[in-house]
Each structure stands twice: as structure tokens, then as C-alpha cells.
Design a protein around this motif. Sequence first.
Motif, PDB file in Angstrom:
ATOM      1  N   ARG A 130       0.815  -1.207   0.000  1.00  0.00           N
ATOM      2  CA  ARG A 130       0.000   0.000   0.000  1.00  0.00           C
ATOM      3  C   ARG A 130       0.855   1.266   0.000  1.00  0.00           C
ATOM      4  N   GLY A 131       2.166   1.083  -0.018  1.00  0.00           N
ATOM      5  CA  GLY A 131       3.051   2.227   0.006  1.00  0.00           C
ATOM      6  C   GLY A 131       3.359   2.731   1.405  1.00  0.00           C
ATOM      7  N   GLY A 132       2.968   1.960   2.401  1.00  0.00           N
ATOM      8  CA  GLY A 132       3.204   2.339   3.792  1.00  0.00           C
ATOM      9  C   GLY A 132       1.962   2.132   4.631  1.00  0.00           C
ATOM     10  N   GLY A 133       2.079   2.427   5.914  1.00  0.00           N
ATOM     11  CA  GLY A 133       0.955   2.235   6.823  1.00  0.00           C
ATOM     12  C   GLY A 133       1.406   2.431   8.249  1.00  0.00           C
ATOM     13  N   ALA A 134       0.645   1.863   9.155  1.00  0.00           N
ATOM     14  CA  ALA A 134       0.946   2.055  10.576  1.00  0.00           C
ATOM     15  C   ALA A 134       0.647   0.788  11.360  1.00  0.00           C
ATOM     16  N   ILE A 135       1.482   0.535  12.362  1.00  0.00           N
ATOM     17  CA  ILE A 135       1.241  -0.523  13.336  1.00  0.00           C
ATOM     18  C   ILE A 135       1.191   0.136  14.704  1.00  0.00           C
ATOM     19  N   VAL A 136       0.157  -0.188  15.461  1.00  0.00           N
ATOM     20  CA  VAL A 136      -0.011   0.348  16.811  1.00  0.00           C
ATOM     21  C   VAL A 136      -0.049  -0.822  17.780  1.00  0.00           C
ATOM     22  N   ASN A 137       0.929  -0.891  18.664  1.00  0.00           N
ATOM     23  CA  ASN A 137       0.979  -1.938  19.682  1.00  0.00           C
ATOM     24  C   ASN A 137       0.415  -1.411  20.992  1.00  0.00           C
ATOM     25  N   ILE A 138      -0.435  -2.192  21.638  1.00  0.00           N
ATOM     26  CA  ILE A 138      -0.990  -1.790  22.931  1.00  0.00           C
ATOM     27  C   ILE A 138      -0.161  -2.462  24.024  1.00  0.00           C
ATOM     28  N   THR A 139       0.639  -1.650  24.692  1.00  0.00           N
ATOM     29  CA  THR A 139       1.469  -2.167  25.780  1.00  0.00           C
ATOM     30  C   THR A 139       0.735  -1.911  27.093  1.00  0.00           C
ATOM     31  N   SER A 140       1.397  -1.356  28.085  1.00  0.00           N
ATOM     32  CA  SER A 140       0.746  -1.085  29.363  1.00  0.00           C
ATOM     33  C   SER A 140       1.671  -0.273  30.251  1.00  0.00           C
ATOM     34  N   CYS A 141       1.086   0.555  31.096  1.00  0.00           N
ATOM     35  CA  CYS A 141       1.900   1.221  32.117  1.00  0.00           C
ATOM     36  C   CYS A 141       2.430   0.203  33.123  1.00  0.00           C
ATOM     37  N   SER A 142       1.775  -0.945  33.204  1.00  0.00           N
ATOM     38  CA  SER A 142       2.236  -2.017  34.072  1.00  0.00           C
ATOM     39  C   SER A 142       3.473  -2.644  33.438  1.00  0.00           C
ATOM     40  N   GLY A 143       4.623  -2.419  34.048  1.00  0.00           N
ATOM     41  CA  GLY A 143       5.865  -2.912  33.484  1.00  0.00           C
ATOM     42  C   GLY A 143       6.600  -1.854  32.686  1.00  0.00           C
ATOM     43  N   HIS A 144       6.035  -0.670  32.571  1.00  0.00           N
ATOM     44  CA  HIS A 144       6.675   0.425  31.835  1.00  0.00           C
ATOM     45  C   HIS A 144       7.441   1.280  32.841  1.00  0.00           C
ATOM     46  N   TYR A 145       8.735   1.369  32.674  1.00  0.00           N
ATOM     47  CA  TYR A 145       9.606   2.034  33.651  1.00  0.00           C
ATOM     48  C   TYR A 145       9.385   1.402  35.031  1.00  0.00           C
ATOM     49  N   GLY A 146       8.954   2.188  36.000  1.00  0.00           N
ATOM     50  CA  GLY A 146       8.840   1.656  37.354  1.00  0.00           C
ATOM     51  C   GLY A 146       7.459   1.162  37.712  1.00  0.00           C
ATOM     52  N   GLY A 147       6.640   0.883  36.710  1.00  0.00           N
ATOM     53  CA  GLY A 147       5.240   0.581  37.001  1.00  0.00           C
ATOM     54  C   GLY A 147       4.900  -0.889  37.080  1.00  0.00           C
ATOM     55  N   ALA A 148       5.855  -1.726  37.441  1.00  0.00           N
ATOM     56  CA  ALA A 148       5.578  -3.152  37.522  1.00  0.00           C
ATOM     57  C   ALA A 148       4.566  -3.443  38.628  1.00  0.00           C
ATOM     58  N   SER A 149       3.859  -4.558  38.507  1.00  0.00           N
ATOM     59  CA  SER A 149       2.770  -4.892  39.419  1.00  0.00           C
ATOM     60  C   SER A 149       3.069  -6.171  40.183  1.00  0.00           C
ATOM     61  N   VAL A 150       2.621  -6.226  41.430  1.00  0.00           N
ATOM     62  CA  VAL A 150       2.737  -7.455  42.209  1.00  0.00           C
ATOM     63  C   VAL A 150       1.920  -8.543  41.519  1.00  0.00           C
ATOM     64  N   GLY A 151       2.541  -9.684  41.280  1.00  0.00           N
ATOM     65  CA  GLY A 151       1.848 -10.778  40.602  1.00  0.00           C
ATOM     66  C   GLY A 151       1.888 -10.671  39.094  1.00  0.00           C
ATOM     67  N   GLY A 152       2.567  -9.645  38.577  1.00  0.00           N
ATOM     68  CA  GLY A 152       2.568  -9.422  37.138  1.00  0.00           C
ATOM     69  C   GLY A 152       3.842  -9.848  36.435  1.00  0.00           C
ATOM     70  N   SER A 153       4.528 -10.840  36.962  1.00  0.00           N
ATOM     71  CA  SER A 153       5.823 -11.198  36.374  1.00  0.00           C
ATOM     72  C   SER A 153       5.695 -11.567  34.900  1.00  0.00           C
ATOM     73  N   ALA A 154       4.680 -12.320  34.536  1.00  0.00           N
ATOM     74  CA  ALA A 154       4.501 -12.721  33.141  1.00  0.00           C
ATOM     75  C   ALA A 154       3.972 -11.554  32.304  1.00  0.00           C
ATOM     76  N   TYR A 155       2.929 -10.906  32.807  1.00  0.00           N
ATOM     77  CA  TYR A 155       2.297  -9.806  32.063  1.00  0.00           C
ATOM     78  C   TYR A 155       3.273  -8.651  31.857  1.00  0.00           C
ATOM     79  N   ASP A 156       3.929  -8.223  32.934  1.00  0.00           N
ATOM     80  CA  ASP A 156       4.838  -7.087  32.834  1.00  0.00           C
ATOM     81  C   ASP A 156       6.003  -7.401  31.899  1.00  0.00           C
TER      82      ASP A 156
END
Length: 258
Positions: free
Chosen positions: A136-162
Motif C-alpha cells: 500500500r506504500g506504507g501504513g501504521a502498526i499500533v501496539n498496545i502495551t501497558s503502564c504495568s511494566g513500563h519504567y517503574g510501574g511493575a505490578s505485584v503478581g505481574g511477572s509474566a504480564y509485565d
Amino acid sequence: MDDHSKRLAGRTVLVTGGAQGNGLGIALAMAREGAHLVLVDLSVERMERARGEIEALGNPCHLIEADVSDEVAVQNMIATAVEQSGGLDVLVNNAGVFPFKSAADFTLAEFEHVLAVNLVGPWLCAKYAFPELKKRGGGAIVNITSCSGHYGGASVGGSAYDASKGGLQQLTYSLASEFGPHNIRVNAIAPGVIVTEGTGGQQAFEQGNFDQEAAQTPLGRVGFPDDIGRVAVFLASEDSAFVNGTTVIVDGGAMAVW
């Protein structure tokens, strides 16, 4: 606003995990801007309800039942989307799983499943969407991450998710570098606390279950799927033509005061 003045008029957008929550919020926001939607989910029943909402806005919407962690399923998903819509312009990697429990209680199979859906899945979708976006000559990809695991925002119990979401953030940067020369921009959205089915939904919100999080947020509220959808539209449209390889944090300022 006529169709030609809408930011995504004539573009095909594929949203994984698009039947509810942030995925549906993104799909509806894209539809309001004229996009043709392809929803991917494991629940046909939920997708049918979502299609009704999208078609009520006057937009075509196709449904594909697929597991994004399955390589063959992803190959078929992309091929079907292109066959149904004539091409692909935007990929939104939203599908995810989010079990939270202690590392001691996780089995290896459960940990690997989280990584397979949340990290391997987006990589597979991007891998097989790439040649179609390039056509198509280009486009966009948008990934949905999370504040959980972003910089210092890890969560208790979130070892896999984060871990999965931290990996997806890094994947965003790598693909932005690799796909950028083909005019394919790759960015991420890191949502904060959003009222979705996964966090208890509207009922939990009305019962005050989010009051503590709202009080800790500078804007004094939590988020809704439409908040994510509006940012996704920006990243999918030409409004962000020079935005590549970045993560937009959508959390009302909560991370700013952590």
C-alpha cells in the motif's frame, strides 16, 4: 463531516482482540474516522455484537476468529483480511491475556502462554502484515502495551504480564527501525487504569471500585476505551506522519507522580 474529510477514510484497519474493551474502543474510534474494520478475536459472539456497533456508524466490518499466538492462524488471518477488504493499511496489536499471581504459583506453561499471546502474537501479526502494508506504500502498526511494566510501574503478581508488555515496548522500537524505511510507522500506546471488562467494567466503576486510582491520578479520573481509541486514531492517521518508534502513555498523568 463527510467521508472524504475523515482521517481514515478508505483505509482498512485490523484490530486484534477487537470485540470488547480497549480493542472495541479503538475499533469504534477508527470507524468514526471512516475506516473499514477487520476485527479479530476468539469469541464470535462478542465480535457479532461489536460489528453491530460499528456498522451502526455506517462502516463495513469483517470478523475473523483467530488465535494470534498460532502462526498458521495469523497467516490465514492476514490473507483473509486482505481478500475481504482489498488490502491492509493499519494493524492494531491489542489482543492480550493478563493473569496476575505470584511467580511461585505460575506454571511454566502459563508463563509461556502469556508471552505467546502478548509478545509472540504481535510479532507474528507484524511479520505477516508487513508485506501487505508495504504493497500500500506504507501504513501504521499500533501496539498496545501497558503502564504495568513500563519504567517503574511493575505490578505485584505481574511477572509474566509485565515481562510481555516490556518486551512489546522494545519490539515496537525494533520494528520502527526496521519498517520505517518502507514508510511503515510502528508506535505503542501504554494505557493506565482503564475501565474495561477485564478490570470489572462499568458496574465496578459505578460501585466506586476505581475511586482510589482516580484520586492518585492528576486528572482526577481513570480512563475509558475511547481515550485509547482517540490516541490510536492519531497514530494511525497522517496526523502522526513523523511519529515513529515511540510509546504514548495514556494514564491521566499517573506515572508522572509515581
